[in-house]
Design an enzyme around this catalytic site. Structure first.
Site, PDB file in Angstrom:
ATOM      1  N   PHE A   1      -3.075   6.241   3.227  1.00  0.00           N
ATOM      2  CA  PHE A   1      -4.208   6.030   4.200  1.00  0.00           C
ATOM      3  C   PHE A   1      -3.357   5.041   5.476  1.00  0.00           C
ATOM      4  O   PHE A   1      -4.010   5.717   6.748  1.00  0.00           O
ATOM      5  CB  PHE A   1      -4.725   4.511   3.685  1.00  0.00           C
ATOM      6  CG  PHE A   1      -5.730   3.649   4.641  1.00  0.00           C
ATOM      7  CD1 PHE A   1      -7.107   4.030   4.656  1.00  0.00           C
ATOM      8  CD2 PHE A   1      -5.666   2.456   5.366  1.00  0.00           C
ATOM      9  CE1 PHE A   1      -7.981   4.051   5.566  1.00  0.00           C
ATOM     10  CE2 PHE A   1      -6.755   1.473   5.935  1.00  0.00           C
ATOM     11  CZ  PHE A   1      -7.790   2.752   6.293  1.00  0.00           C
TER      12      PHE A   1
ATOM     13  N   ASP B   1      -7.693  -7.695   0.504  1.00  0.00           N
ATOM     14  CA  ASP B   1      -6.720  -7.473   2.028  1.00  0.00           C
ATOM     15  C   ASP B   1      -7.730  -7.225   3.083  1.00  0.00           C
ATOM     16  O   ASP B   1      -8.205  -6.668   3.152  1.00  0.00           O
ATOM     17  CB  ASP B   1      -5.951  -7.101   2.409  1.00  0.00           C
ATOM     18  CG  ASP B   1      -5.617  -5.449   2.561  1.00  0.00           C
ATOM     19  OD1 ASP B   1      -6.547  -4.293   1.037  1.00  0.00           O
ATOM     20  OD2 ASP B   1      -5.563  -5.239   3.404  1.00  0.00           O
TER      21      ASP B   1
ATOM     22  N   ASP C   1       0.809  -0.933  -0.034  1.00  0.00           N
ATOM     23  CA  ASP C   1      -0.064   0.375  -0.149  1.00  0.00           C
ATOM     24  C   ASP C   1       0.978   1.451  -0.228  1.00  0.00           C
ATOM     25  O   ASP C   1       2.022   1.113   0.022  1.00  0.00           O
ATOM     26  CB  ASP C   1      -1.170  -0.407   1.290  1.00  0.00           C
ATOM     27  CG  ASP C   1      -2.158   1.049   0.939  1.00  0.00           C
ATOM     28  OD1 ASP C   1      -2.089   1.591  -0.160  1.00  0.00           O
ATOM     29  OD2 ASP C   1      -3.252   0.605   1.716  1.00  0.00           O
TER      30      ASP C   1
ATOM     31  N   GLY D   1       1.129   4.438   2.082  1.00  0.00           N
ATOM     32  CA  GLY D   1       1.296   5.015   2.900  1.00  0.00           C
ATOM     33  C   GLY D   1       0.278   5.674   2.740  1.00  0.00           C
ATOM     34  O   GLY D   1      -0.276   6.747   4.289  1.00  0.00           O
TER      35      GLY D   1
HETATM   36  N1  PRF Z   1      -6.217   3.877   0.090  1.00  0.00           N
HETATM   37  C1  PRF Z   1      -5.363   2.986   0.331  1.00  0.00           C
HETATM   38  N2  PRF Z   1      -5.144   2.144   1.566  1.00  0.00           N
HETATM   39  C2  PRF Z   1      -6.284   1.661   1.822  1.00  0.00           C
HETATM   40  C3  PRF Z   1      -7.707   2.073   2.077  1.00  0.00           C
HETATM   41  C4  PRF Z   1      -7.378   2.815   1.094  1.00  0.00           C
HETATM   42  O1  PRF Z   1      -8.526   3.885   0.761  1.00  0.00           O
HETATM   43  C5  PRF Z   1      -8.600   1.333   2.790  1.00  0.00           C
HETATM   44  C6  PRF Z   1     -10.566   1.876   2.370  1.00  0.00           C
HETATM   45  N3  PRF Z   1     -10.502   0.883   3.666  1.00  0.00           N
HETATM   46  C7  PRF Z   1      -7.743   0.796   2.860  1.00  0.00           C
HETATM   47  N4  PRF Z   1      -6.411   1.052   2.889  1.00  0.00           N
HETATM   48  N5  PRF Z   1      -4.404   3.343  -0.287  1.00  0.00           N
END
Ligand code: PRF
Length: 374
Positions: free
Chosen positions: A96, A268, A92, A94
């Site tokens: 969030f 995930d 991911d 970062g």
């Molecule tokens: N954006 C990002 N990672 C995430 C989310 C998002 O909206 C969410 C929302 N459930 C979880 N992880 N970059």
């Protein structure tokens, strides 16, 4: 073989059965990705994670950039070698995690500046820096930097936010084209809260930039399952059929079944590992709390049919004892069982799609799961 390929093999209603090919191996979809936030699927060894049937795991830019730092991981041979996982890794971006974990965050056009939740040090995450970090880690599937707005949010604020995420998507892609290696992929992230026109606009903006896969973000943030399903109902149909769709941070077993039913291919969630560390075990008859007095004398396993030592070989009474005694193995065994349960659920969904009986499978799953443990 240095290409990222998604092969959609079969559909049953909106549900899709597919296969992603990466240079580090194939991913059977619908897929569940165990969360390995800080370079570990908590309490688990990677060989055991693999044996549950996971094809791919997730890592986090935010945690790894702060500790041990992406540069150090790169010097030590990359995240795969560092954590001894040789399959694909998705990271991911970062944004969030900054919003949910860090202190004193400031969001601007440039990016997001924040203070570390570990030592208070100041950092800046831009779309370019996020991609640089994900490339240093060696992530096979990377995420654009996005903003995941809170729920609820006004239509106007959500629109501004999703437009920023689209501009960040473009900058992320430009950086990715400079820094990535063949076979790595970057996904765009659809935002737009619960607003139909905004989800469409977000998807179209991202499709114009062009990505090999599309994530659906901004859900499972407090809107509830009914709203989440409603948003998926109008979001997945506007996404290209020939690209994988990843619903971020979801969810409980019934969420996964309902989202696959609505055309999602990847998930995930910390649910199986986090709730496992706290004593919750997933079963076909719904979740149970293994710490409950009902299990002190229960000599039966959690699931005799699962090909996982934690599910099949140890008794509920033993795991109950481990929790009550505060033993570390308690967390390991229940995380292990829950991961095996999640992977079996995905496998059963894949088979049901192949055999054109997904609706019947989903109905049967829900009836038993919601009836609760006997
Ligand atoms: N954006 C990002 N990672 C995430 C989310 C998002 O909206 C969410 C929302 N459930 C979880 N992880 N970059």
């Amino acid at each position: 073989m240095s290409e990222f390929i998604f092969n959609l093999q079969k559909t049953d209603g909106q549900a899709r059965r597919g296969e992603i090919t990466t240079p580090r191996g194939k991913i059977q979809t619908p897929a569940f990705m165990p969360v390995g936030t800080a370079g570990t699927v908590k309490a688990m060894q990677t060989r055991d994670v693999k044996a549950t049937g996971a094809d791919i795991i997730l890592g986090n830019t935010y945690h790894l950039m702060l500790r041990p730092t992406a540069e150090r991981v790169a010097r030590l041979g990359g995240l795969h070698h560092f954590m001894q996982w040789d399959g694909p890794i998705l990271t991911d971006s970062g944004g969030f995690q900054v919003m949910s974990l860090s202190k004193l965050r400031k969001l601007t056009e440039e990016g997001v500046s924040f203070q570390s939740h570990i030592d208070g040090s100041r950092h800046m995450l831009t779309p370019e820096r996020s991609i640089e970090i994900q490339c240093l880690l060696g992530a096979d599937i990377q995420m654009q930097l996005d903003e995941c707005p809170p729920f609820p949010i006004t239509e106007e604020a959500s629109r501004e936010s999703l437009e920023l995420s689209i501009r960040w998507a473009k900058r992320s892609k430009d950086a990715f084209e400079k820094l990535s290696k063949p076979g790595q992929a970057l996904f765009g992230i659809v935002q737009g809260s619960v607003f139909e026109d905004q989800r469409k606009r977000s998807a179209e903006g991202l499709m114009e930039i062009g990505f090999p896969g599309y994530s659906v973000g901004g859900l499972a943030v407090g809107e509830g399952q009914e709203q989440m399903f409603r948003v998926l109902d109008f979001t997945t149909p506007v996404l290209p059929k020939d690209r994988p769709r990843y619903l971020m941070g979801v969810g409980k077993p019934p969420d996964l079944v309902g989202a696959v039913e609505r055309g999602i291919d990847m998930f995930d969630c910390v649910m199986p590992t986090r709730s496992g560390r706290h004593g919750q075990a997933f079963t076909w008859d719904g979740p149970i709390n293994i710490k409950n007095a009902a299990y002190v004398d229960d000599g039966t396993p959690l699931d005799a049919d699962l090909d996982c030592p934690a599910s099949r070989d140890y008794s509920k009474a033993y795991i109950n004892h481990l929790f009550r005694a505060g033993e570390y193995l308690a967390a390991t065994l229940l995380s292990w069982h829950n991961l095996a349960f999640y992977q079996e659920l995905m496998a059963r969904m894949r088979t049901a799609i192949e055999e054109d009986r997904f609706a019947a499978f989903a109905a049967e799953f829900r009836a038993r799961y919601s009836a609760g443990a006997a």
